[in-house]
Design a protein around this motif. Structure first.
Motif, PDB file in Angstrom:
ATOM      1  N   HIS A   1      16.057   7.215  44.600  1.00  0.00           N
ATOM      2  CA  HIS A   1      16.598   8.135  45.605  1.00  0.00           C
ATOM      3  C   HIS A   1      16.190   9.574  45.308  1.00  0.00           C
ATOM      4  N   VAL A   2      16.127   9.932  44.041  1.00  0.00           N
ATOM      5  CA  VAL A   2      15.672  11.278  43.678  1.00  0.00           C
ATOM      6  C   VAL A   2      14.253  11.517  44.181  1.00  0.00           C
ATOM      7  N   MET A   3      13.422  10.496  44.140  1.00  0.00           N
ATOM      8  CA  MET A   3      12.022  10.621  44.542  1.00  0.00           C
ATOM      9  C   MET A   3      11.816  10.410  46.037  1.00  0.00           C
ATOM     10  N   SER A   4      12.878  10.043  46.744  1.00  0.00           N
ATOM     11  CA  SER A   4      12.767   9.715  48.163  1.00  0.00           C
ATOM     12  C   SER A   4      12.795  10.964  49.040  1.00  0.00           C
ATOM     13  N   ASP A   5      12.158  10.864  50.205  1.00  0.00           N
ATOM     14  CA  ASP A   5      12.254  11.933  51.203  1.00  0.00           C
ATOM     15  C   ASP A   5      13.567  11.866  51.970  1.00  0.00           C
ATOM     16  N   ASP A   6      14.282  10.754  51.826  1.00  0.00           N
ATOM     17  CA  ASP A   6      15.571  10.579  52.501  1.00  0.00           C
ATOM     18  C   ASP A   6      16.581  10.047  51.484  1.00  0.00           C
ATOM     19  N   PRO A   7      16.982  10.881  50.519  1.00  0.00           N
ATOM     20  CA  PRO A   7      17.843  10.405  49.434  1.00  0.00           C
ATOM     21  C   PRO A   7      19.297  10.273  49.875  1.00  0.00           C
ATOM     22  N   LEU A   8      20.065   9.581  49.057  1.00  0.00           N
ATOM     23  CA  LEU A   8      21.514   9.519  49.217  1.00  0.00           C
ATOM     24  C   LEU A   8      22.114  10.116  47.946  1.00  0.00           C
TER      25      LEU A   8
END
Length: 250
Positions: free
Chosen positions: A124-131
């Protein structure tokens, strides 16, 4: 813990920033440093715990225990992030034999030092759409403010989370006054308008959902989506963790 930039330049920037964010600077465990921290309003104990003054022997022991607990949490968070990233997420992987050697364990022991929740948090840290709740969930002692600057996507979500807390807190004060007997109850039964002390915004549950639905329906819809997304993440963790344990034992 500030690492020389050349040692970290091959690590994805959000992961590097996360490691830096959860690496809290140490606090010297001495009567003088604890007294100064106490006078500055820093509290190292559980919610509601206060010292009468760290000049007393008991207060020194309590404060020192609190500091060491916070430092242990930070160290555990860093180690879990590093091992989960190195063994599962990194591509290419680092030399796992050396990673284990630097921790005085065998390479097979690395799997014991993180959970599936840490792996999901890093993704999630690396995501463009994190939670954000998925990032905070496995990292005790880490709050929204600790994640600021980790990535632009996380910063955008933190702004919305802050707005939710402010709007909800303002509305609750209008309805109940500044010192209600019981409005929001945590696990210890403590009532508070300090919505920021709840690390996971999903933990505010119906209080946040109902309040936002009345005053800001768009934010309420976003809040419900985040709560539902966290449930999906936790289900994913439950499904993956037995497989990870099986790999440990193989």
């Amino acid at each position: 813990m500030q690492m020389p930039i050349e040692l970290m330049e091959d690590i994805p920037e959000p992961v590097r920033h996360l490691i830096e964010a959860v690496s809290r600077p140490g606090v010297e465990i001495s009567p003088t440093s604890l007294r100064r921290a106490h006078q500055a309003g820093r509290n190292f104990g559980p919610e509601g715990a206060r010292l009468s003054g760290v000049n007393r022997g008991d207060d020194f022991l309590f404060a020192a225990a609190g500091v060491s607990t916070r430092l242990a949490e930070a160290a555990g968070n860093v180690r879990a992030i590093i091992n989960a990233y190195g063994q599962v997420v990194a591509n290419p992987r680092p030399d796992l034999t050396q990673l284990a050697r630097w921790q005085d364990v065998s390479p097979g022991g690395l799997r014991h030092r993180y959970t599936e929740a840490h792996v999901i948090a890093i993704r999630h840290v690396m995501s463009d759409d994190p939670l954000v709740d998925a990032i905070l969930d496995p990292l005790p002692g880490v709050f929204d403010e600790d994640l600021r600057g980790v990535s632009p996507a996380i910063d955008r979500q933190l702004e919305v989370r802050a707005e939710m807390r402010v709007r909800c807190g303002e509305e609750m004060e209008k309805l109940f006054g500044k010192n209600p007997q019981a409005v929001v109850l945590d696990a210890a039964g403590v009532s508070s308008f300090d919505l920021g002390r709840y690390r996971l915004i999903a933990d505010l549950g119906d209080v946040m959902r109902v309040t936002l639905a009345r005053i800001e329906p768009v934010l309420a819809e976003q809040y419900v989506r985040w709560v539902e997304d966290l449930l999906v993440v936790r289900k994913q963790q439950q499904q993956q963790e037995p497989r990870r344990r099986d790999r440990k034992n193989s």
